[in-house]
Design a protein around this motif. Structure first.
Motif, PDB file in Angstrom:
ATOM      1  N   LYS A   1       0.834  -1.201   0.000  1.00  0.00           N
ATOM      2  CA  LYS A   1       0.000   0.000   0.000  1.00  0.00           C
ATOM      3  C   LYS A   1       0.868   1.250   0.000  1.00  0.00           C
ATOM      4  CE  LYS A   1      -4.318  -1.486   2.216  1.00  0.00           C
ATOM      5  NZ  LYS A   1      -5.169  -1.324   3.429  1.00  0.00           N
ATOM      6  N   LEU A   2       0.474   2.208  -0.814  1.00  0.00           N
ATOM      7  CA  LEU A   2       1.189   3.472  -0.854  1.00  0.00           C
ATOM      8  C   LEU A   2       0.683   4.382   0.264  1.00  0.00           C
ATOM      9  CD1 LEU A   2       1.241   4.188  -4.688  1.00  0.00           C
ATOM     10  CD2 LEU A   2       2.961   3.039  -3.311  1.00  0.00           C
ATOM     11  N   ARG A   3       1.590   4.996   0.971  1.00  0.00           N
ATOM     12  CA  ARG A   3       1.213   5.910   2.032  1.00  0.00           C
ATOM     13  C   ARG A   3       0.814   7.259   1.447  1.00  0.00           C
ATOM     14  NH1 ARG A   3       0.839   1.621   3.565  1.00  0.00           N
ATOM     15  NH2 ARG A   3       2.264   0.467   4.926  1.00  0.00           N
ATOM     16  N   ARG A   4      -0.285   7.826   1.968  1.00  0.00           N
ATOM     17  CA  ARG A   4      -0.830   9.071   1.412  1.00  0.00           C
ATOM     18  C   ARG A   4       0.208  10.195   1.392  1.00  0.00           C
ATOM     19  NH1 ARG A   4      -5.814  10.767   0.309  1.00  0.00           N
ATOM     20  NH2 ARG A   4      -6.719   8.893   1.236  1.00  0.00           N
ATOM     21  N   GLN A   5       0.992  10.301   2.438  1.00  0.00           N
ATOM     22  CA  GLN A   5       1.981  11.365   2.500  1.00  0.00           C
ATOM     23  C   GLN A   5       3.041  11.203   1.414  1.00  0.00           C
ATOM     24  OE1 GLN A   5       3.765  11.796   6.345  1.00  0.00           O
ATOM     25  NE2 GLN A   5       5.033  13.560   5.780  1.00  0.00           N
ATOM     26  N   GLU A   6       3.463   9.937   1.177  1.00  0.00           N
ATOM     27  CA  GLU A   6       4.452   9.675   0.127  1.00  0.00           C
ATOM     28  C   GLU A   6       3.887  10.004  -1.243  1.00  0.00           C
ATOM     29  OE1 GLU A   6       7.308   6.083   1.672  1.00  0.00           O
ATOM     30  OE2 GLU A   6       5.351   5.527   0.890  1.00  0.00           O
ATOM     31  N   ILE A   7       2.628   9.629  -1.473  1.00  0.00           N
ATOM     32  CA  ILE A   7       1.989   9.893  -2.762  1.00  0.00           C
ATOM     33  C   ILE A   7       1.903  11.397  -3.018  1.00  0.00           C
ATOM     34  CG2 ILE A   7      -0.148   9.667  -4.089  1.00  0.00           C
ATOM     35  CD1 ILE A   7      -0.699   7.091  -2.528  1.00  0.00           C
ATOM     36  N   THR A   8       1.446  12.127  -2.015  1.00  0.00           N
ATOM     37  CA  THR A   8       1.286  13.578  -2.161  1.00  0.00           C
ATOM     38  C   THR A   8       2.616  14.253  -2.464  1.00  0.00           C
ATOM     39  OG1 THR A   8      -0.579  13.544  -0.615  1.00  0.00           O
ATOM     40  CG2 THR A   8       0.465  15.673  -1.024  1.00  0.00           C
ATOM     41  N   SER A   9       3.640  13.866  -1.741  1.00  0.00           N
ATOM     42  CA  SER A   9       4.964  14.465  -1.922  1.00  0.00           C
ATOM     43  C   SER A   9       5.511  14.186  -3.328  1.00  0.00           C
ATOM     44  CB  SER A   9       5.921  13.923  -0.869  1.00  0.00           C
ATOM     45  OG  SER A   9       7.229  14.400  -1.070  1.00  0.00           O
ATOM     46  N   ALA A  10       5.431  12.928  -3.752  1.00  0.00           N
ATOM     47  CA  ALA A  10       5.949  12.566  -5.077  1.00  0.00           C
ATOM     48  C   ALA A  10       5.137  13.224  -6.189  1.00  0.00           C
ATOM     49  CB  ALA A  10       5.938  11.054  -5.244  1.00  0.00           C
ATOM     50  N   ALA A  11       3.809  13.251  -6.028  1.00  0.00           N
ATOM     51  CA  ALA A  11       2.943  13.829  -7.056  1.00  0.00           C
ATOM     52  C   ALA A  11       3.222  15.318  -7.237  1.00  0.00           C
ATOM     53  CB  ALA A  11       1.478  13.605  -6.698  1.00  0.00           C
ATOM     54  N   GLU A  12       3.488  16.021  -6.160  1.00  0.00           N
ATOM     55  CA  GLU A  12       3.786  17.456  -6.259  1.00  0.00           C
ATOM     56  C   GLU A  12       5.050  17.701  -7.075  1.00  0.00           C
ATOM     57  OE1 GLU A  12       4.014  18.949  -2.313  1.00  0.00           O
ATOM     58  OE2 GLU A  12       1.831  19.039  -2.016  1.00  0.00           O
ATOM     59  N   ILE A  13       6.060  16.877  -6.843  1.00  0.00           N
ATOM     60  CA  ILE A  13       7.314  17.025  -7.585  1.00  0.00           C
ATOM     61  C   ILE A  13       7.100  16.745  -9.069  1.00  0.00           C
ATOM     62  CG2 ILE A  13       9.655  16.124  -7.859  1.00  0.00           C
ATOM     63  CD1 ILE A  13       9.563  15.443  -4.830  1.00  0.00           C
TER      64      ILE A  13
ATOM     65  N   VAL B   1       6.015  18.250 -14.940  1.00  0.00           N
ATOM     66  CA  VAL B   1       5.095  18.113 -16.071  1.00  0.00           C
ATOM     67  C   VAL B   1       4.567  19.475 -16.517  1.00  0.00           C
ATOM     68  CG1 VAL B   1       2.828  17.233 -16.768  1.00  0.00           C
ATOM     69  CG2 VAL B   1       4.430  15.749 -15.545  1.00  0.00           C
ATOM     70  N   ASP B   2       4.210  20.337 -15.582  1.00  0.00           N
ATOM     71  CA  ASP B   2       3.696  21.667 -15.928  1.00  0.00           C
ATOM     72  C   ASP B   2       4.729  22.479 -16.698  1.00  0.00           C
ATOM     73  OD1 ASP B   2       1.307  21.098 -14.715  1.00  0.00           O
ATOM     74  OD2 ASP B   2       1.779  22.115 -12.824  1.00  0.00           O
ATOM     75  N   CYS B   3       5.982  22.416 -16.260  1.00  0.00           N
ATOM     76  CA  CYS B   3       7.046  23.138 -16.962  1.00  0.00           C
ATOM     77  C   CYS B   3       7.223  22.621 -18.391  1.00  0.00           C
ATOM     78  CB  CYS B   3       8.361  23.006 -16.195  1.00  0.00           C
ATOM     79  SG  CYS B   3       8.408  23.899 -14.637  1.00  0.00           S
ATOM     80  N   LEU B   4       7.208  21.306 -18.557  1.00  0.00           N
ATOM     81  CA  LEU B   4       7.365  20.714 -19.890  1.00  0.00           C
ATOM     82  C   LEU B   4       6.196  21.078 -20.794  1.00  0.00           C
ATOM     83  CD1 LEU B   4       8.699  17.127 -19.001  1.00  0.00           C
ATOM     84  CD2 LEU B   4      10.010  19.139 -19.700  1.00  0.00           C
ATOM     85  N   LEU B   5       4.989  21.040 -20.253  1.00  0.00           N
ATOM     86  CA  LEU B   5       3.811  21.372 -21.058  1.00  0.00           C
ATOM     87  C   LEU B   5       3.859  22.811 -21.544  1.00  0.00           C
ATOM     88  CD1 LEU B   5       0.750  19.623 -19.336  1.00  0.00           C
ATOM     89  CD2 LEU B   5       1.598  19.264 -21.658  1.00  0.00           C
TER      90      LEU B   5
END
Length: 522
Positions: free
Chosen positions: A170-182, A187-191
């Motif tokens: 199971k992925l921990r919510r805090q880990e997911i949030t941190s990685a997704a933000e990075i 992705v936003d910069c590339l787009l």
């Protein structure tokens, strides 16, 4: 020089799109064509043949590693999954019947005093030979060892062990949030850079697909697949080879001009040229991203991905893939694919086939080389829809709905392959295998075992064993049909060599017969 000329270039043929119909076609044609190369023998076997193999089944249940396998005194022996004609309690897991597009015939109780098991099997085979419709294919009982998740483990112990593994994944919510933000920041910069006026990709946007959005990501949020789509182009396909998966792409007339015309080679859109330009823009842009240590990894031949490695603030690998969107009818090669008639239903299949499909710059193999102008079909958007709406019941796994263990089995299969690749990371036999092979096999099992009750969470051990059984059969027979393009064999010698398939098969058999010790490693 014509870009379609290669070392072993075949003459392309124009693709005629298959218009979606109100009712999906029967899967019978696909079954009859694949009969000779099916991963399992047909259901209509003679009773003598079935009985002859029954004596050999015990040897197939032994460990791959040296040493006999013993069962502790008093322990219950575990029965092999049942096939059509056997009986089992209501709601129990059902045997996987390979290569069929329909579930097994309704389970029947044996007639008391009705003869031997072999005679019943012979009668069942005669009934299936005379029954109309597509031929149903089954795993021979001699090739289905009883699930054995440890010499001294009971069924309850095996269940507890698998649940513990899933809890670990199971992925921990805090880990997911941190990685997704990075990742989202990158992705936003590339787009923004790709959408700038001087870019040939200014109509690009993000397509949210992959294991993160399918909610089957495991272990840690350290790998992401990002797909950027280009839409609005009217394209025409010419099939390359006979797999039905690779195509040359041409543009229909565009009176307003086309920013991708610079990548044409004699009217053919060069996949290699498009990918090279896409890679160059990304390489330049990541230099402008502040506060993130990010590098571009070396290009892999034949791969459609541009791989970025984020080293700080945490290590994350990001595969960026460019895709052309087509809203035309799906190619003819997909007509007998997506065999979900008895699982999600014909109506759902028709609706899914009305959605767009994509083409990624994945090159077809030509002997030891690649045809660099070809594109490959992609249905990642449909795969996400299927996994997020995977039940025969529309409320399956919703908050107030009945739960199932489908995604749990997929996660375990992905983890098994991932752990084996780590265990043998210094060997090359497993380099060609990826999670997409596991996902494809899983989709086939879901179609063969369609009812939600058959995937009840309490049946996790049997359901996972069915998935392992199917995957092993695919490895042994060198047959894993693409779920959307049945003419494309993902385990053909051109895709994965025989030595690699035999090696993975041996390792999975060893893990299965010894309680999957690799789940506790690394």
């Amino acid at each position: 020089m014509d870009p379609r000329q290669g070392k072993a270039t075949r003459t392309p043929k124009k693709v005629e799109a298959a218009a979606p119909k109100g009712s999906a076609p029967s899967a019978g044609g696909a079954l009859e064509k694949s009969d000779k190369s099916s991963p399992a023998s047909g259901a209509a076997q003679s009773s003598r043949e079935r009985c002859g193999r029954a004596g050999k089944s015990e040897s197939l249940r032994r460990k791959s590693a040296p040493g006999p396998q013993e069962r502790p005194q008093g322990a219950r022996s575990k029965k092999a999954p049942l096939c059509a004609g056997d009986t089992e309690p209501l709601g129990a897991a059902t045997c996987v019947c390979l290569e069929g597009e329909r579930p097994s015939a309704p389970l029947r109780a044996p007639v008391p005093g009705g003869g031997s098991r072999c005679e019943e099997d012979a009668e069942s085979a005669r009934e299936q030979r005379s029954a109309p419709g597509p031929k149903e294919l089954r795993i021979p009982r001699s090739l289905v060892p009883a699930p054995n998740l440890g010499r001294r483990e009971s069924a309850d112990g095996a269940y507890i062990k698998l649940r513990a593994v899933l809890e670990k994944l199971k992925l921990r919510r805090q880990e997911i949030t941190s990685a997704a933000e990075i990742v989202n920041g990158v992705v936003d910069c590339l787009l923004r850079r790709l959408q700038s006026c001087e870019s040939a990709f200014k109509g690009i946007s993000q397509l949210r697909t992959g294991s993160y959005y399918e909610r089957v990501k495991i272990s840690a949020p350290n790998e992401f697949d990002i797909m950027f789509k280009l839409d609005g182009y009217r394209i025409q396909l010419e099939e390359y080879g006979d797999s039905g998966a690779f195509y040359f792409v041409k543009f229909r007339r565009n009176p307003n001009g086309n920013p991708l015309n610079q990548f044409l080679e004699k009217e053919v859109l060069s996949a290699s040229k498009v990918l090279a330009k896409f890679r160059t823009i990304i390489k330049e842009e990541i230099k402008n991203i502040k506060d993130i240590d990010i590098v571009l990894e070396r290009k892999k031949r034949g791969s459609p991905a541009v791989t970025l490695l984020i080293r700080k603030p945490k290590e994350i690998s990001v595969d960026v893939i460019l895709a052309l969107e087509s809203k035309s009818s799906w190619p003819v090669s997909t007509q007998e694919g997506l065999p979900i008639h008895n699982w999600l239903g014909t109506k759902v299949r028709t609706e899914l086939r009305r959605q767009p499909y994509y083409l990624v710059p994945k090159n077809a193999k030509e002997g030891n080389d690649f045809q660099e102008e070809t594109w490959r079909l992609s249905f990642s958007n449909i795969e996400k829809d299927i996994l997020n709406n995977h039940g025969k019941s529309k409320t399956c796994c919703e908050n107030n709905g009945v739960k199932c263990c489908r995604k749990s089995c997929l996660k375990l299969m992905k983890y098994l392959l991932e752990q084996l690749k780590k265990k043998f990371e210094n060997r090359k036999e497993l380099n060609k295998f990826c999670s997409y092979h596991v996902k494809t096999a899983f989709f086939h099992v879901c179609a063969l075992v369609p009812n939600d009750s058959q995937w009840h969470p309490e049946n996790l051990v049997e359901c996972f064993d069915n998935c392992v059984t199917y995957f092993l059969q695919c490895l042994r027979t060198e047959q894993l049909r693409h779920y959307f393009i049945p003419g494309f064999n993902l385990f053909s010698p051109d895709e994965v060599n025989k030595i690699s398939k035999e090696f993975l098969s041996r390792q999975i058999e060893y893990e299965r017969n010894n309680g999957f010790p690799v789940f506790g490693e690394f």
